[in-house]
Write a protein that holds these residues in place. Structure first.
Motif, PDB file in Angstrom:
ATOM      1  N   TYR A 243       0.849  -0.516  -0.142  1.00  0.00           N
ATOM      2  CA  TYR A 243       0.371   0.300   0.084  1.00  0.00           C
ATOM      3  C   TYR A 243       0.735   1.745  -0.155  1.00  0.00           C
ATOM      4  O   TYR A 243       0.517   2.080  -0.732  1.00  0.00           O
ATOM      5  CB  TYR A 243      -1.263   0.565   1.570  1.00  0.00           C
TER       6      TYR A 243
ATOM      7  N   TRP B 158       1.783   2.454  -3.829  1.00  0.00           N
ATOM      8  CA  TRP B 158       0.183   3.750  -3.935  1.00  0.00           C
ATOM      9  C   TRP B 158       0.859   4.990  -3.632  1.00  0.00           C
ATOM     10  O   TRP B 158       0.270   5.842  -4.323  1.00  0.00           O
ATOM     11  CB  TRP B 158      -1.182   2.698  -3.642  1.00  0.00           C
ATOM     12  N   GLN B 159       1.798   5.409  -2.275  1.00  0.00           N
ATOM     13  CA  GLN B 159       1.265   6.351  -1.890  1.00  0.00           C
ATOM     14  C   GLN B 159       2.274   7.403  -3.286  1.00  0.00           C
ATOM     15  O   GLN B 159       2.003   8.464  -3.273  1.00  0.00           O
ATOM     16  CB  GLN B 159       3.379   6.598  -1.256  1.00  0.00           C
TER      17      GLN B 159
ATOM     18  N   SER C 296       1.645   7.384  -6.402  1.00  0.00           N
ATOM     19  CA  SER C 296       0.589   7.971  -7.008  1.00  0.00           C
ATOM     20  C   SER C 296      -0.318   8.957  -6.722  1.00  0.00           C
ATOM     21  O   SER C 296      -0.601  10.099  -7.183  1.00  0.00           O
ATOM     22  CB  SER C 296      -0.729   6.767  -7.566  1.00  0.00           C
ATOM     23  N   ASP C 297      -0.721   8.923  -5.334  1.00  0.00           N
ATOM     24  CA  ASP C 297      -1.004   9.791  -4.162  1.00  0.00           C
ATOM     25  C   ASP C 297       0.247  11.538  -4.121  1.00  0.00           C
ATOM     26  O   ASP C 297      -0.068  12.506  -4.762  1.00  0.00           O
ATOM     27  CB  ASP C 297      -1.378  10.104  -3.429  1.00  0.00           C
TER      28      ASP C 297
ATOM     29  N   HIS D 115       9.946   6.779  -4.477  1.00  0.00           N
ATOM     30  CA  HIS D 115       9.091   5.613  -5.294  1.00  0.00           C
ATOM     31  C   HIS D 115      10.137   4.586  -4.964  1.00  0.00           C
ATOM     32  O   HIS D 115       9.553   3.149  -4.927  1.00  0.00           O
ATOM     33  CB  HIS D 115       8.968   5.453  -6.736  1.00  0.00           C
TER      34      HIS D 115
END
Length: 71
Positions: A14, A17-18, A20-21, A53
């Motif tokens: 999870y 996915w940060q 993308s935020d 990332h």
């Protein structure tokens, strides 16, 4: 060396996915801000997000190997 569980692994997934935020926030700030960012600021921001990332992915892969006892 710390032992990780499948829950730790799920949390790490999870966290990836940060990125993308982070990009959404960057695009919103860049597009909505009254004073646009300079080309250097944009480049530095994108490079910084890329580095974050890469770090998240490295941590995820390390955790995956430990949870599945691959190395």
């Amino acid at each position: 060396m710390k032992e990780y569980t499948y829950i730790d692994l799920e949390d790490a997934i999870y966290k990836v996915w940060q990125t993308s935020d982070d990009l959404d926030m960057f695009f919103k700030h860049h597009g909505d801000h009254p004073k646009p960012m300079t080309e250097d600021e944009v480049s530095n921001m994108i490079y910084g997000i890329k580095q974050l990332h890469d770090i998240r992915m490295e941590a995820l892969m390390d955790m995956l190997r430990r949870v599945h006892k691959l190395s």
